[in-house]
Structure formats: structure tokens, C-alpha cells
Design an enzyme around this catalytic site. Structure first.
Site, PDB file in Angstrom:
ATOM      1  N   THR A  13     -17.036   6.792   7.177  1.00 42.13           N
ATOM      2  CA  THR A  13     -17.295   5.357   7.114  1.00 42.13           C
ATOM      3  C   THR A  13     -17.542   4.945   5.669  1.00 42.13           C
ATOM      4  OG1 THR A  13     -18.259   5.464   9.317  1.00 42.13           O
ATOM      5  CG2 THR A  13     -18.722   3.490   8.021  1.00 42.13           C
ATOM      6  N   ASP A  31     -25.530  14.340   7.035  1.00 38.14           N
ATOM      7  CA  ASP A  31     -24.129  14.766   6.953  1.00 38.14           C
ATOM      8  C   ASP A  31     -23.807  15.341   5.583  1.00 38.14           C
ATOM      9  OD1 ASP A  31     -24.527  12.239   5.800  1.00 38.14           O
ATOM     10  OD2 ASP A  31     -22.541  11.494   6.364  1.00 38.14           O
ATOM     11  N   ASN A  91     -17.561   8.123  14.216  1.00 42.87           N
ATOM     12  CA  ASN A  91     -17.225   9.174  15.183  1.00 42.87           C
ATOM     13  C   ASN A  91     -18.360  10.160  15.375  1.00 42.87           C
ATOM     14  OD1 ASN A  91     -14.353   8.567  15.788  1.00 42.87           O
ATOM     15  ND2 ASN A  91     -14.062   8.997  13.607  1.00 42.87           N
ATOM     16  N   GLY A 112     -21.677  10.496  13.166  1.00 41.72           N
ATOM     17  CA  GLY A 112     -21.371   9.587  12.075  1.00 41.72           C
ATOM     18  C   GLY A 112     -21.362   8.154  12.562  1.00 41.72           C
ATOM     19  N   ASN A 113     -21.227   7.212  11.646  1.00 43.36           N
ATOM     20  CA  ASN A 113     -21.221   5.811  12.029  1.00 43.36           C
ATOM     21  C   ASN A 113     -20.001   5.429  12.856  1.00 43.36           C
ATOM     22  OD1 ASN A 113     -23.615   4.416  10.694  1.00 43.36           O
ATOM     23  ND2 ASN A 113     -22.771   5.581   8.991  1.00 43.36           N
TER      24      ASN A 113
END
Length: 263
Positions: free
Chosen positions: A132, A109, A11, A8-9
């Protein structure tokens, strides 16, 4: 064993599966400049602490919404596990139809969330992911992806407030004693927590109305289930009666299921 990686952006979440069983999972900060060797050192350390050997991993599957890290993750898979990494995309065999105008616009995602959630619950779903961005994804009674909504994420919104209001400062995202704040900290927490709960509930209500209309036109009386994931989902659920379940491994499950359909 399978190493599933959700990028992810903010994590990166890693999980090791033995068949369908998740043995262990870890969360790292996303770093766009991290090299394949650095990924290797980090993962080897995590594996050592959990009694997992690098040789145990026979496959690597990745969901990524951060294209700059993909090359190094691919090299990491080759160098440390001697395998070609599998990347989830809208072209993957996911067992569902994406009813988006342009399916390739749906992030990996969101695809994995949809697949993981439907595989578990087998009913019409609204999947809320507090990342995010805060995303709302709809899956119908047949397991097809209908579309959804995207809103600014909680941390992004709060950071923007602090950055642009000279007298405001960062506060912990937690519910205050009451909605009527009696000091600066509680006032900001009230606006943030109850404001985002209001956003969640308004979108769930609006989306549910449209989705129920679709289901009714098909003669379906199935109940819509609302499932949330992401780091702040638990706090939101505590303050809202509209979220039915929390599932923090939903994305990893989706990665595993899509990968298994590809082999």
C-alpha cells in the site's frame, strides 16, 4: 505447525509452516469488519483444499499494520486453534537492533522483511516492499536495522490520479510499448511504470551512497544487495537493473523466525 499471518492494508497473506518449510500460502483481501468466525470459515476452506487440518496448527504468529483487525484475529486463534496469537512488534526478540529514533514507529511488516531478508542473504541489504506504501528498509552488515524511506504506493498514487483528473480512467499497471505514449492508455502506463521505476532507482541510488559511506567508515567492503517483495515487484524488476532479487515470501519468513526466537 505454525500459521503465519501477514496483515497489510490491502492484503492478508497466510502461510502454514512445518518447522522451517512453508507448506502452502494464500492471499486474501484485507477487510476491517471481518469477524473471527469469518476468518475461521475462510481458513478452514483453504485448509480443506490443501489437506491441512485445523488440529495440525499448534501456533499462530501475526504481523499486522491494521490495528482494527487484531482483536478478531486474536479471537480467531483462540476459537479455532486454542492458542494465544503471537503479535510481532518492535519489542519482539528479532535478533537485530533497530536504530530508529523511536523503534516502536517501525511497522511490524518492515521488521519482518528485515529479519527475513537478512536471515536469507547475510549481507548489507536494501529491502523494497511494493505494498500500500512503497517502503525501503536498510540492514547493515551486522544485521541491524538502520532505517529507511516510505513513499506512496503504486496503487494509491494511480487511484489518486484517476480520482482527481476528470478525463483520466483506470488502466492496467504494465509497461507500455515505449516511453513515448501514442494514446491515453500507453501515456498513463508510461508515466506510472517508468515513473515508479525512476522513484525506485533514485531512492536506491541515494540510500546506497549513504549506506556505503557508513560501511566504509567501519572498514567494510561488503556489497549491498537490493531485494524486493510485494505484488508489483516482478514488473518493476523487469524494467530495472537495480533490483537483484525478488522474494515474495520474505515477510512470512520474518514472522516465522521472530516467532521461533520467542519460544
Amino acid at each position: 505447525m505454525l500459521l503465519a499471518i501477514d496483515v497489510g492494508n490491502t492484503n492478508i497473506v497466510l502461510g502454514v509452516y512445518k518447522e522451517a518449510k512453508l507448506l502452502n500460502s494464500w492471499r486474501l483481501g484485507t477487510n476491517r469488519t471481518r469477524t473471527s468466525d469469518e476468518y475461521g470459515a475462510l481458513v478452514q476452506n483453504l485448509f480443506n483444499q490443501s489437506g491441512i487440518k485445523l488440529d495440525d496448527i499448534k501456533s499462530v504468529a501475526i504481523s499486522s499494520v491494521v490495528p482494527p483487525v487484531n482483536r478478531d484475529l486474536g479471537e480467531f486463534a483462540k476459537k479455532f486453534f486454542k492458542v494465544e496469537a503471537f503479535f510481532v512488534s518492535a519489542k519482539s526478540d528479532m535478533g537485530m537492533t533497530i536504530q530508529y529514533d523511536s523503534p516502536s514507529d517501525v511497522g511490524a511488516d518492515r521488521i519482518c522483511n528485515a529479519v527475513g531478508a537478512y536471515h536469507k542473504y547475510k549481507c548489507p541489504l536494501i529491502v523494497v516492499d511494493y505494498g500500500t506504501a512503497t517502503t525501503f528498509d536498510l540492514i547493515d552488515e551486522n544485521g541491524d536495522y538502520l532505517g529507511g524511506a516510505i513513499a506512496p504506493g503504486i496503487n494509491i498514487s494511480m487511484n489518486a490520479l484517476f480520482a482527481n483528473a476528470a478525463r483520466l480512467f483506470p488502466v492496467e499497471f504494465k509497461a507500455p510499448p515505449s516511453a513515448i505514449g501514442k494514446n491515453m492508455v500507453n501515456s498513463m502506463q508510461s508515466g506510472a511504470v517508468f515513473g515508479f521505476i525512476g522513484q525506485t532507482e533514485a531512492l536506491i541510488k541515494k540510500i546506497s551512497e549513504e549506506m556505503l559511506s557508513i560501511l566504509k567508515s567501519r572498514g567494510s567492503t561488503a556489497k549491498i544487495k537490493v531485494v524486493a517483495t510485494g505484488g508489483l515487484a516482478v514488473l518493476i524488476q523487469k524494467e530495472s537493473s537495480m533490483i537483484d532479487a525478488i522474494d515474495d515470501k520474505m515477510t512470512l519468513e520474518g514472522i516465522r523466525i521472530i516467532f521461533e526466537r520467542s519460544i
